[in-house]
Write a protein that holds these residues in place. Structure first.
Motif, PDB file in Angstrom:
ATOM      1  N   VAL A  10       0.853  -1.451   0.193  1.00  0.00           N
ATOM      2  CA  VAL A  10       0.224   0.008   0.598  1.00  0.00           C
ATOM      3  C   VAL A  10       0.986   1.351  -0.278  1.00  0.00           C
ATOM      4  O   VAL A  10       0.503   2.040  -0.962  1.00  0.00           O
ATOM      5  CB  VAL A  10      -0.683   0.063   1.362  1.00  0.00           C
ATOM      6  CG1 VAL A  10      -1.581   1.002   1.491  1.00  0.00           C
ATOM      7  CG2 VAL A  10      -1.974  -1.437   1.073  1.00  0.00           C
ATOM      8  N   SER A  11       2.251   0.988   0.838  1.00  0.00           N
ATOM      9  CA  SER A  11       2.849   1.975   1.138  1.00  0.00           C
ATOM     10  C   SER A  11       3.611   2.920  -0.721  1.00  0.00           C
ATOM     11  O   SER A  11       3.891   4.297  -0.389  1.00  0.00           O
ATOM     12  CB  SER A  11       3.903   2.205   2.106  1.00  0.00           C
ATOM     13  OG  SER A  11       2.862   1.838   3.113  1.00  0.00           O
ATOM     14  N   TRP A  12       4.347   1.816  -1.344  1.00  0.00           N
ATOM     15  CA  TRP A  12       4.072   1.415  -2.468  1.00  0.00           C
ATOM     16  C   TRP A  12       3.824   2.084  -3.050  1.00  0.00           C
ATOM     17  O   TRP A  12       4.003   3.193  -3.694  1.00  0.00           O
ATOM     18  CB  TRP A  12       5.223   0.849  -3.082  1.00  0.00           C
ATOM     19  CG  TRP A  12       5.334   0.496  -4.771  1.00  0.00           C
ATOM     20  CD1 TRP A  12       6.836   0.970  -4.626  1.00  0.00           C
ATOM     21  CD2 TRP A  12       5.053   0.736  -5.647  1.00  0.00           C
ATOM     22  NE1 TRP A  12       7.016   0.657  -5.929  1.00  0.00           N
ATOM     23  CE2 TRP A  12       6.147   0.850  -6.790  1.00  0.00           C
ATOM     24  CE3 TRP A  12       3.356   0.141  -6.155  1.00  0.00           C
ATOM     25  CZ2 TRP A  12       5.932   0.712  -7.805  1.00  0.00           C
ATOM     26  CZ3 TRP A  12       3.839   0.579  -7.378  1.00  0.00           C
ATOM     27  CH2 TRP A  12       4.477   0.276  -8.572  1.00  0.00           C
ATOM     28  N   SER A  37      11.641  -1.365  -3.757  1.00  0.00           N
ATOM     29  CA  SER A  37      11.132  -0.946  -3.313  1.00  0.00           C
ATOM     30  C   SER A  37      10.222  -0.303  -2.128  1.00  0.00           C
ATOM     31  O   SER A  37      10.018   0.851  -1.072  1.00  0.00           O
ATOM     32  CB  SER A  37       9.860  -1.214  -4.165  1.00  0.00           C
ATOM     33  OG  SER A  37       9.620  -0.982  -5.233  1.00  0.00           O
ATOM     34  N   LEU A  38      11.176  -1.845  -1.182  1.00  0.00           N
ATOM     35  CA  LEU A  38      10.995  -1.580   0.522  1.00  0.00           C
ATOM     36  C   LEU A  38      11.804  -0.623   0.695  1.00  0.00           C
ATOM     37  O   LEU A  38      11.274   0.344   1.810  1.00  0.00           O
ATOM     38  CB  LEU A  38      11.251  -3.100   1.019  1.00  0.00           C
ATOM     39  CG  LEU A  38      11.537  -2.904   1.768  1.00  0.00           C
ATOM     40  CD1 LEU A  38      10.540  -2.824   3.263  1.00  0.00           C
ATOM     41  CD2 LEU A  38      11.861  -4.635   2.977  1.00  0.00           C
ATOM     42  N   VAL A  39      13.388  -0.609   0.291  1.00  0.00           N
ATOM     43  CA  VAL A  39      14.403   0.704   0.970  1.00  0.00           C
ATOM     44  C   VAL A  39      13.454   1.661   0.227  1.00  0.00           C
ATOM     45  O   VAL A  39      13.538   3.156   1.758  1.00  0.00           O
ATOM     46  CB  VAL A  39      15.441   0.654   0.063  1.00  0.00           C
ATOM     47  CG1 VAL A  39      16.207   1.857   0.555  1.00  0.00           C
ATOM     48  CG2 VAL A  39      16.047  -0.654   0.198  1.00  0.00           C
ATOM     49  N   GLU A  40      12.826   2.414  -0.696  1.00  0.00           N
ATOM     50  CA  GLU A  40      12.105   3.554  -0.980  1.00  0.00           C
ATOM     51  C   GLU A  40      10.905   3.745   0.227  1.00  0.00           C
ATOM     52  O   GLU A  40      11.076   5.000   0.686  1.00  0.00           O
ATOM     53  CB  GLU A  40      11.803   3.518  -2.064  1.00  0.00           C
ATOM     54  CG  GLU A  40      10.833   4.668  -3.006  1.00  0.00           C
ATOM     55  CD  GLU A  40      10.625   4.835  -3.691  1.00  0.00           C
ATOM     56  OE1 GLU A  40      10.178   5.586  -4.570  1.00  0.00           O
ATOM     57  OE2 GLU A  40      10.188   3.641  -4.294  1.00  0.00           O
ATOM     58  N   VAL A  41      10.261   3.443   0.687  1.00  0.00           N
ATOM     59  CA  VAL A  41       9.306   3.437   1.893  1.00  0.00           C
ATOM     60  C   VAL A  41       9.441   3.202   2.798  1.00  0.00           C
ATOM     61  O   VAL A  41       8.542   3.999   3.284  1.00  0.00           O
ATOM     62  CB  VAL A  41       8.529   2.244   1.337  1.00  0.00           C
ATOM     63  CG1 VAL A  41       7.479   1.861   2.946  1.00  0.00           C
ATOM     64  CG2 VAL A  41       7.238   1.860  -0.030  1.00  0.00           C
ATOM     65  N   LEU A  42      10.485   2.343   3.217  1.00  0.00           N
ATOM     66  CA  LEU A  42      11.054   2.318   4.856  1.00  0.00           C
ATOM     67  C   LEU A  42      11.640   3.993   5.031  1.00  0.00           C
ATOM     68  O   LEU A  42      11.773   4.623   6.192  1.00  0.00           O
ATOM     69  CB  LEU A  42      11.804   1.699   5.617  1.00  0.00           C
ATOM     70  CG  LEU A  42      10.537  -0.358   5.044  1.00  0.00           C
ATOM     71  CD1 LEU A  42      12.227  -1.111   4.903  1.00  0.00           C
ATOM     72  CD2 LEU A  42      10.171   0.040   6.428  1.00  0.00           C
TER      73      LEU A  42
END
Length: 415
Positions: A369-371, A394-399
């Motif tokens: 959802v955050s992505w 994508s995970l790195v960007e969101v976090l």
């Protein structure tokens, strides 16, 4: 009829308002407000993009009714008229191409991260399940006077929305937020007039609805987003949801959007790979429940979740199961999809589950959802959304974004 012909039909709501086609942009949390929860130009740009893309109805992300109780950093709060000029530009942008725009109104209740509020409130002092307690604090049970004050806040926010030029509001009664908490026998274990029986548990929602109607004009639309069920042991059931919809239908509600789940069981955020084949073949996750509603109440319906093709969208409308096709993720990456379908294109969405390769992360719907929220941010800056994920990146960007916003929010709270 072709999909374009089916989906181009207008829809007249109970109060006489007309939605020009059958495409509805469902609420997605944009988190594009300021750090102190004010309106921004990015929301104007974003909603103009969707309006120009041909959507018939845009429903905003959750606008909070109390600035002391927000669900995420940079949620917009509308509890007075301080941002009225910019709110007017938001409404104008959303209706720029002839469609309608509604403001979704919400209070998170206990579904608020500890970094934002260490003293959340709820109908009862029921904590989240163990694995979520590090993120969400145990709430304090609301007093009767506090409940009445929150009802008033919803009405004030709706009146401001109408003054700003929004065509209506949607009450967020799903996904585990405060109204959903009142409806659930798991989260609401009160023994006063606000809890206990199913009738008492729906009292808060009906009071909010009536207060909004009293504070706005007859031509102003009022809808609700409601869970078909919580999918949680001891929670809100399909039978109870049907009873709530029947009560709202008797009250004259203009539109019911059907969804499901909460943070503890996020059915609303799971990808198509997590649903059974009989549902996947019809695309939309909640069409079967919508058909049950049709047998019980006469009310316009919007079904959100799972639509991926023009043929599937048209079939859902033609079958009579739903009146509006609710779209979220597809519009986050292809904002012009309504115009493309209405022009005759055989559309297949590019939306696919985002995979990082880390099972525990991939099973957490909130990361995905955050992505998608990041794509809304790109459009808010006038840029094109990404149509494909970048896996682990994508995970790195969101976090990174979530951490930065959380720190800024805590620093501001400590001022």
């Amino acid at each position: 009829m072709t999909p374009a012909q089916t989906l181009s039909q207008s829809l007249t709501l109970p109060n006489g308002a007309v939605i020009p086609n059958r495409f509805a942009k469902s609420a997605m949390s944009e988190t594009l407000g300021t750090i102190d929860n004010r309106m921004t130009q990015k929301l104007v740009t974003l909603y103009r993009t969707w309006a120009q893309g041909g959507v018939g109805l845009s429903i905003t992300g959750n606008v909070m009714v109390d600035r002391h109780h927000i669900g995420e950093p940079q949620n917009v709060v509308v509890d007075d008229e301080r941002d009225l000029p910019l709110l007017k530009t938001w409404a104008e942008a959303g209706t720029a191409s002839g469609g309608a725009i509604w403001m979704q109104l919400n209070h998170p209740g206990k579904q608020i991260p500890k970094m934002l509020n260490s003293e959340p409130v709820s109908p009862s002092a029921i904590p989240f399940r163990k694995e979520l307690q590090s993120m969400f604090g145990t709430p304090r049970a609301l007093t009767g006077d506090e409940i009445e004050a929150i009802i008033h806040r919803f009405a004030v926010s709706a009146a401001v929305a109408e003054k700003a030029g929004f065509d209506g509001v949607q009450i967020h009664g799903a996904h585990g937020y405060l109204i959903s908490q009142f409806l659930s026998p798991h989260h609401n274990q009160r023994d006063d007039e606000w809890g206990g029986s199913a009738e008492n548990r729906m009292r808060f929602l009906l009071s909010v609805y009536r207060a909004i109607r009293k504070a706005t004009s007859t031509g102003f639309c009022v809808g609700i987003k409601l869970n078909s069920a919580d999918f949680q042991r001891g929670g809100f059931t399909e039978e109870e949801s049907l009873a709530v919809i029947k009560a709202l239908s008797n009250e004259g509600i203009d539109l019911v959007e059907i969804s499901g789940g909460n943070y503890e069981n996020p059915a609303m955020a799971k990808g198509a790979g997590s649903v059974k084949e009989s549902i996947r073949s019809r695309e939309a996750y909640f069409l079967e429940f919508a058909e049950k509603v049709r047998q019980l109440a006469v009310v316009p319906l919007m079904v959100t979740g799972g639509f991926r093709t023009s043929e599937g969208m048209a079939l859902a409308i033609a079958s009579g199961a739903t009146d509006l096709v609710g779209l979220a993720r597809p519009l986050a990456v292809e904002p012009d999809l309504p115009n493309r379908i209405l022009s005759g294109e055989s559309f297949v969405s590019v939306v696919k589950p985002i995979k990082t390769g880390i099972r525990v992360i991939d099973n957490m719907a909130l990361m995905e959802v955050s992505w998608y929220a990041r794509q809304l941010g790109r459009m808010g800056k006038g840029r094109q959304p990404r149509q494909h994920d970048r896996g682990l990146w994508s995970l790195v960007e969101v976090l990174g974004v979530m951490t930065t916003r959380g720190v800024r929010t805590r620093l501001r709270a400590g001022e």
